[in-house]
Design an enzyme around this catalytic site. Structure first.
Site, PDB file in Angstrom:
ATOM      1  N   GLY A  13      19.693  71.336  47.758  1.00  0.00           N
ATOM      2  CA  GLY A  13      19.875  71.357  49.206  1.00  0.00           C
ATOM      3  C   GLY A  13      20.897  72.418  49.563  1.00  0.00           C
ATOM      4  O   GLY A  13      20.992  73.448  48.900  1.00  0.00           O
ATOM      5  N   CYS A  14      21.674  72.172  50.578  1.00  0.00           N
ATOM      6  CA  CYS A  14      22.691  73.133  51.017  1.00  0.00           C
ATOM      7  C   CYS A  14      23.613  73.507  49.859  1.00  0.00           C
ATOM      8  O   CYS A  14      24.237  72.645  49.244  1.00  0.00           O
ATOM      9  CB  CYS A  14      23.502  72.508  52.150  1.00  0.00           C
ATOM     10  SG  CYS A  14      24.886  73.518  52.686  1.00  0.00           S
ATOM     11  N   PHE A  15      23.702  74.790  49.574  1.00  0.00           N
ATOM     12  CA  PHE A  15      24.515  75.198  48.421  1.00  0.00           C
ATOM     13  C   PHE A  15      26.000  74.955  48.621  1.00  0.00           C
ATOM     14  O   PHE A  15      26.747  74.844  47.661  1.00  0.00           O
ATOM     15  CB  PHE A  15      24.243  76.628  47.962  1.00  0.00           C
ATOM     16  CG  PHE A  15      24.188  77.704  49.020  1.00  0.00           C
ATOM     17  CD1 PHE A  15      25.026  77.728  50.121  1.00  0.00           C
ATOM     18  CD2 PHE A  15      23.285  78.744  48.877  1.00  0.00           C
ATOM     19  CE1 PHE A  15      24.968  78.738  51.056  1.00  0.00           C
ATOM     20  CE2 PHE A  15      23.219  79.773  49.811  1.00  0.00           C
ATOM     21  CZ  PHE A  15      24.059  79.761  50.904  1.00  0.00           C
ATOM     22  N   TRP A  16      26.449  74.821  49.850  1.00  0.00           N
ATOM     23  CA  TRP A  16      27.869  74.537  50.090  1.00  0.00           C
ATOM     24  C   TRP A  16      28.294  73.253  49.385  1.00  0.00           C
ATOM     25  O   TRP A  16      29.411  73.156  48.879  1.00  0.00           O
ATOM     26  CB  TRP A  16      28.154  74.370  51.571  1.00  0.00           C
ATOM     27  CG  TRP A  16      27.985  75.575  52.418  1.00  0.00           C
ATOM     28  CD1 TRP A  16      27.883  76.885  52.029  1.00  0.00           C
ATOM     29  CD2 TRP A  16      27.901  75.587  53.853  1.00  0.00           C
ATOM     30  NE1 TRP A  16      27.740  77.697  53.111  1.00  0.00           N
ATOM     31  CE2 TRP A  16      27.744  76.930  54.244  1.00  0.00           C
ATOM     32  CE3 TRP A  16      27.933  74.599  54.813  1.00  0.00           C
ATOM     33  CZ2 TRP A  16      27.633  77.305  55.584  1.00  0.00           C
ATOM     34  CZ3 TRP A  16      27.825  74.966  56.139  1.00  0.00           C
ATOM     35  CH2 TRP A  16      27.679  76.313  56.519  1.00  0.00           C
TER      36      TRP A  16
END
Length: 174
Positions: free
Chosen positions: A11-14
């Protein structure tokens, strides 16, 4: 020293940097894009969903200090492996989950780990996380790197709103 690479889309790499970065033997964690058709894609291109890329993290690690199996064991509890439409509030093909392997050993370990998750009884839905050959990894723009450290308020707000932590607590910590 012989370092190795591991690439995971969650999902969101953050949200995928901090869990790995804090482990011993992890030399570097980069946010970026992989698995698509466009060369050197921008964040806006990937976010549009038209490039075929996944948001991912590329991890450089010392396998003598932290094994690939340990990386896999850390990867799974960061994600919802049953959601093929994205992760949490991030929707679209760029937010799907995948393990990208660099060699046969990684492929075999990834397949075994996915089977273990499937057989764990944690989920009633099928495990849809793909296991794919590693492709070219394009590093994301500088402002995405170390986002949780460089933009802590924005990171905390996004993570809180995403529903990721509630899911992790419900399915992985119980």
């Amino acid at each position: 020293m012989e370092y190795e690479k591991a690439t995971f889309a969650g999902g969101c790499f953050w949200c995928m940097v901090q869990p790995f970065e804090e482990m011993p033997g992890i030399m570097n964690v980069r946010s970026g894009y992989t698995g698509g058709q466009t060369e050197n894609p921008s964040y806006e291109e990937v976010k549009s969903g038209g490039t075929g890329h996944y948001e991912a993290v590329e991890i450089t690690y010392d396998p003598k200090q932290f094994s690939y199996k340990q990386l896999l064991d850390l990867f799974w509890p960061q994600i919802d492996p049953t959601d093929d439409g994205g992760q949490f509030h991030d929707r679209g093909s760029q937010y799907r989950t995948a393990i990208f392997f660099y060699n046969e050993r990684q492929r075999e370990l990834a397949l075994a780990s996915r089977e273990a998750v499937k057989n764990s009884g944690r989920f009633n839905s099928p495990i849809v996380t793909k296991i794919l050959p590693a492709a070219t990894f394009y590093e994301a723009e500088d402002w995405h790197q170390q986002f949780y450290k460089n933009q802590p308020q924005a990171y905390k707000k996004d993570r809180l709103q995403s529903g990721r932590d509630e899911f992790i607590n419900q399915y992985w910590r119980s």
